[in-house]
Write an enzyme that holds these catalytic residues in place. Sequence first.
Site, PDB file in Angstrom:
ATOM      1  N   ASP A  33      47.005  38.979 -63.250  1.00 50.33           N
ATOM      2  CA  ASP A  33      46.231  40.126 -62.784  1.00 50.33           C
ATOM      3  C   ASP A  33      45.494  40.750 -63.973  1.00 50.33           C
ATOM      4  OD1 ASP A  33      46.487  42.143 -60.062  1.00 50.33           O
ATOM      5  OD2 ASP A  33      45.643  42.990 -61.906  1.00 50.33           O
ATOM      6  N   ASN A  89      49.593  43.581 -50.130  1.00 51.08           N
ATOM      7  CA  ASN A  89      48.948  44.789 -49.621  1.00 51.08           C
ATOM      8  C   ASN A  89      48.019  44.376 -48.489  1.00 51.08           C
ATOM      9  OD1 ASN A  89      50.161  46.407 -51.597  1.00 51.08           O
ATOM     10  ND2 ASN A  89      48.531  45.977 -53.068  1.00 51.08           N
ATOM     11  N   GLY A  95      46.722  49.589 -49.328  1.00 53.15           N
ATOM     12  CA  GLY A  95      46.250  49.576 -50.713  1.00 53.15           C
ATOM     13  C   GLY A  95      45.510  48.307 -51.084  1.00 53.15           C
ATOM     14  N   GLN A  96      45.068  47.546 -50.076  1.00 56.80           N
ATOM     15  CA  GLN A  96      44.340  46.302 -50.382  1.00 56.80           C
ATOM     16  C   GLN A  96      42.930  46.636 -50.855  1.00 56.80           C
ATOM     17  OE1 GLN A  96      44.142  43.459 -47.135  1.00 56.80           O
ATOM     18  NE2 GLN A  96      43.317  41.855 -48.472  1.00 56.80           N
ATOM     19  N   HIS A 102      46.363  37.710 -50.920  1.00 55.02           N
ATOM     20  CA  HIS A 102      47.010  37.420 -52.203  1.00 55.02           C
ATOM     21  C   HIS A 102      48.415  37.987 -52.226  1.00 55.02           C
ATOM     22  CE1 HIS A 102      44.606  41.121 -52.526  1.00 55.02           C
ATOM     23  NE2 HIS A 102      45.529  41.596 -53.351  1.00 55.02           N
ATOM     24  N   HIS A 104      51.126  39.503 -54.839  1.00 58.87           N
ATOM     25  CA  HIS A 104      51.392  39.989 -56.192  1.00 58.87           C
ATOM     26  C   HIS A 104      52.815  39.563 -56.547  1.00 58.87           C
ATOM     27  CE1 HIS A 104      48.139  43.168 -56.510  1.00 58.87           C
ATOM     28  NE2 HIS A 104      48.210  43.095 -55.191  1.00 58.87           N
TER      29      HIS A 104
HETATM   30  P1  AMP Z   1      45.028  44.582 -54.040  1.00 61.82           P
HETATM   31  O1  AMP Z   1      44.852  46.031 -54.403  1.00 61.82           O
HETATM   32  O2  AMP Z   1      46.355  44.258 -53.433  1.00 61.82           O
HETATM   33  O3  AMP Z   1      43.876  44.082 -53.191  1.00 61.82           O
HETATM   34  O4  AMP Z   1      45.040  43.789 -55.404  1.00 61.82           O
HETATM   35  C1  AMP Z   1      43.903  43.340 -56.052  1.00 61.82           C
HETATM   36  C2  AMP Z   1      44.319  43.017 -57.456  1.00 61.82           C
HETATM   37  O5  AMP Z   1      43.323  42.200 -58.022  1.00 61.82           O
HETATM   38  C3  AMP Z   1      44.485  44.231 -58.372  1.00 61.82           C
HETATM   39  O6  AMP Z   1      45.803  44.262 -58.883  1.00 61.82           O
HETATM   40  C4  AMP Z   1      43.447  43.992 -59.467  1.00 61.82           C
HETATM   41  O7  AMP Z   1      43.905  44.401 -60.740  1.00 61.82           O
HETATM   42  C5  AMP Z   1      43.252  42.483 -59.403  1.00 61.82           C
HETATM   43  N1  AMP Z   1      41.968  41.993 -59.864  1.00 61.82           N
HETATM   44  C6  AMP Z   1      40.749  42.457 -59.521  1.00 61.82           C
HETATM   45  N2  AMP Z   1      39.788  41.732 -60.127  1.00 61.82           N
HETATM   46  C7  AMP Z   1      40.433  40.779 -60.866  1.00 61.82           C
HETATM   47  C8  AMP Z   1      40.006  39.727 -61.722  1.00 61.82           C
HETATM   48  N3  AMP Z   1      38.705  39.484 -61.948  1.00 61.82           N
HETATM   49  N4  AMP Z   1      40.947  38.964 -62.317  1.00 61.82           N
HETATM   50  C9  AMP Z   1      42.262  39.202 -62.103  1.00 61.82           C
HETATM   51  N5  AMP Z   1      42.712  40.177 -61.303  1.00 61.82           N
HETATM   52  C10 AMP Z   1      41.828  40.956 -60.699  1.00 61.82           C
END
Ligand code: AMP
Length: 116
Positions: A33, A89, A95-96, A102, A104
């Site tokens: 991440d 999420n 919180g998505q 994906h 986490h």
């Molecule tokens: P969510 O809030 O569950 O949709 O999680 C999205 C996640 O993607 C967050 O934890 C961000 O930090 C991560 N994220 C966004 N852009 C990138 C990126 N370019 N490379 C790696 N992680 C990312």
Amino acid sequence: MIMAEKTIFKRIIDKDIPAKIVYEDDLCLAFDDAHPQAPVHVLLIPKKEIASLNQLTEEDTPLLGHLYSIVRKLVKELGLDNGYRLVVNCGDDGGQTVYHLHFHIFGGRPMSWPPG
Ligand code: AMP
């Protein structure tokens, strides 16, 4: 024809933008991440474009089984012998922020409960 804009994760899958990839096969990709919330914070995504958990269908059941098997493999490789947290999420209240399904994987410290 108007093409829908790629999500940031689709751009990572297509190698349009870099990511620290920790695992890849035909069906999925795992990478660090960009804004880690724990010493280990890895995202595991299917290569198939599925916007969220709510968009999964019956035909994705084998894919889900595969993703969980990769979680087990990754946590072993990442040394998370003392446990970890797996989070999906879903939707705005969940919180998505990226609308490509994906998981986490958080580890490397004790997790608190309840989540915020
Ligand atoms: P969510 O809030 O569950 O949709 O999680 C999205 C996640 O993607 C967050 O934890 C961000 O930090 C991560 N994220 C966004 N852009 C990138 C990126 N370019 N490379 C790696 N992680 C990312």
